[in-house]
Design a protein around this motif. Structure first.
Motif, PDB file in Angstrom:
ATOM      1  N   ARG A 110      -8.543  -4.738  -1.093  1.00  0.00           N
ATOM      2  CA  ARG A 110      -9.522  -4.070  -1.953  1.00  0.00           C
ATOM      3  C   ARG A 110     -10.602  -3.350  -1.147  1.00  0.00           C
ATOM      4  NH1 ARG A 110     -12.820  -6.596  -4.704  1.00  0.00           N
ATOM      5  NH2 ARG A 110     -12.965  -5.178  -6.489  1.00  0.00           N
ATOM      6  N   LYS A 113     -12.113  -0.270  -2.922  1.00  0.00           N
ATOM      7  CA  LYS A 113     -12.858  -0.670  -4.119  1.00  0.00           C
ATOM      8  C   LYS A 113     -14.160  -1.379  -3.744  1.00  0.00           C
ATOM      9  CE  LYS A 113      -8.789  -0.971  -7.087  1.00  0.00           C
ATOM     10  NZ  LYS A 113      -7.911  -1.847  -7.901  1.00  0.00           N
ATOM     11  N   PRO A 146      -2.340   4.099   0.327  1.00  0.00           N
ATOM     12  CA  PRO A 146      -1.842   3.906  -1.045  1.00  0.00           C
ATOM     13  C   PRO A 146      -2.497   4.872  -2.024  1.00  0.00           C
ATOM     14  CG  PRO A 146      -2.358   1.797  -0.022  1.00  0.00           C
ATOM     15  CD  PRO A 146      -2.870   2.862   0.910  1.00  0.00           C
ATOM     16  N   LYS A 147      -1.710   5.388  -2.946  1.00  0.00           N
ATOM     17  CA  LYS A 147      -2.212   6.368  -3.898  1.00  0.00           C
ATOM     18  C   LYS A 147      -3.317   5.801  -4.787  1.00  0.00           C
ATOM     19  CE  LYS A 147       0.610   9.631  -2.604  1.00  0.00           C
ATOM     20  NZ  LYS A 147       0.083  10.819  -1.894  1.00  0.00           N
ATOM     21  N   ASP A 148      -3.299   4.489  -5.007  1.00  0.00           N
ATOM     22  CA  ASP A 148      -4.299   3.894  -5.881  1.00  0.00           C
ATOM     23  C   ASP A 148      -5.560   3.465  -5.138  1.00  0.00           C
ATOM     24  OD1 ASP A 148      -3.131   1.851  -4.481  1.00  0.00           O
ATOM     25  OD2 ASP A 148      -2.849   0.515  -6.195  1.00  0.00           O
ATOM     26  N   ASP A 149      -5.651   3.805  -3.846  1.00  0.00           N
ATOM     27  CA  ASP A 149      -6.881   3.531  -3.105  1.00  0.00           C
ATOM     28  C   ASP A 149      -7.923   4.578  -3.505  1.00  0.00           C
ATOM     29  OD1 ASP A 149      -6.361   1.256  -1.756  1.00  0.00           O
ATOM     30  OD2 ASP A 149      -6.364   2.128   0.242  1.00  0.00           O
ATOM     31  N   PRO A 150      -8.989   4.171  -4.136  1.00  0.00           N
ATOM     32  CA  PRO A 150      -9.917   5.139  -4.735  1.00  0.00           C
ATOM     33  C   PRO A 150     -10.991   5.689  -3.802  1.00  0.00           C
ATOM     34  CG  PRO A 150     -10.622   2.927  -5.297  1.00  0.00           C
ATOM     35  CD  PRO A 150      -9.368   2.777  -4.466  1.00  0.00           C
TER      36      PRO A 150
END
Length: 336
Positions: A110, A113, A146-150
């Motif tokens: 995370r 995030k 990762p694509k979902d790493d914001p």
């Protein structure tokens, strides 16, 4: 560039090999902490870097009003660290820019995030009206994010190199050279083949055998994951490994030893990840080291090998300390 037990970073000073009498200086090998300081220094310079950096992350017309390095903060009951925290302002709005630099190290659980959580805390504190999280890394690294790493923004190191390359000053030339060397080294580490890794592994094993004052050995492998280093005092479920692709030497405690590392204080120059029993199954102590080019001659990279062995010596005293400690499984505290 030697690492010492009383320092958490590689001393950035000129060193000379046996070629010193010929006037040949050893090359500077940028590591992630060096990149942190690189950006920190340039944000405080008067060469326009801060304005260019701001424009690249969507803050055109803003200037950097201050920046700090390795800013630790607690958010949602967990400590975390921001590599570089900069405050940008256009005299109306202030934006907190939280910069994470990566060259080879993995992302932690995370991590992106948690950068957002710390950024939101800064806004709530009134220090800034909004925040941005920025990832700075080589292009070969960012392709694996990762694509979902914001992350709000991503800036590749090649852009940093090209910005300095446009200037003809000695300062800009040195920056360009340091960034170029780092990018070449990272690219080679990604493309090196198993045969080259095995050849380098054989040379490393031979080197250890020749060091009669060092009780270490290494089982030859062609695996790019890393080289396991054996020592008489390392018991089962404890592993010492040189992970060149991640620029690290790691000491990992697993199985019955998990949960003990919490009682061992972190030392300068050694980072620590504690098992949480969910996403992280082991306790890991690590020391950052430069990356070698496994496709190149082993003998020509003895300066890095010396740093690897210095990291090994720094980590080994932790083995008896951890083994003697009681169990205490806590949530992971990540200072990478």
């Amino acid at each position: 560039m030697p690492r010492t037990a009383d320092s958490g970073f590689v001393r950035t000073r000129h060193l000379f090999t046996n070629n010193e009498r010929l006037g040949i200086m050893t090359s500077f090998r940028m590591q992630e902490r060096d990149l942190d300081l690189f950006i920190l220094e340039e944000l405080h310079s008067d060469n326009g870097f801060d304005g260019w950096f701001g424009e690249r992350i969507g803050l055109k017309g803003f200037r950097c009003r201050g920046a700090e390095h390795s800013v630790s903060a607690k958010s949602n009951a967990k400590w975390g660290e921001t590599d570089v925290l900069a405050l940008y302002s256009d005299n109306v709005d202030t934006v907190a820019v939280l910069i994470e630099d990566k060259i080879a190290a993995d992302f932690t659980e995370r991590q992106a995030k948690r950068y957002h959580e710390r950024g939101a805390d800064i806004v709530r504190s009134g220090m800034a009206q909004r925040y941005l999280t920025v990832l700075v890394a080589p292009s070969v690294y960012t392709t694996g994010v990762p694509k979902d790493d914001p992350w709000d923004k991503t800036l590749i190191m090649e852009e940093l190199r090209d910005w300095f390359a446009k200037d003809s000053t000695a300062h800009a030339g040195w920056r360009t050279s340091a960034l170029s060397e780092c990018l070449v080294r990272v690219a080679k580490s990604k493309s090196v083949g198993n045969a080259e890794v095995r050849r380098f592994s054989e040379a490393f094993a031979s080197f250890l055998q020749q060091q009669t004052n060092l009780p270490f050995s290494h089982k030859i492998t062609g695996d790019k994951w890393g080289f396991i280093i054996n020592a008489p005092d390392i018991p089962q479920n404890v592993q010492l490994a040189w992970k060149n692709g991640k620029s690290r030497v790691d000491l990992t405690f697993s199985g019955p030893h998990v949960g003990k590392a919490h009682h061992v204080p972190a030392l300068p120059g050694i980072s620590r990840r504690l098992a949480d029993g969910v996403s992280l199954k082991s306790d890991i102590f690590g020391v950052e080291v430069p990356m070698v080019d496994m496709s190149a001659d082993f003998e020509g990279q003895m300066e890095v090998i010396a740093e690897v062995m210095a990291a090994v010596r720094l980590l080994l005293p932790l083995v008896p300390q951890v083994l003697a400690a009681p169990h205490d499984l806590r949530n992971a505290v990540d200072l990478y």
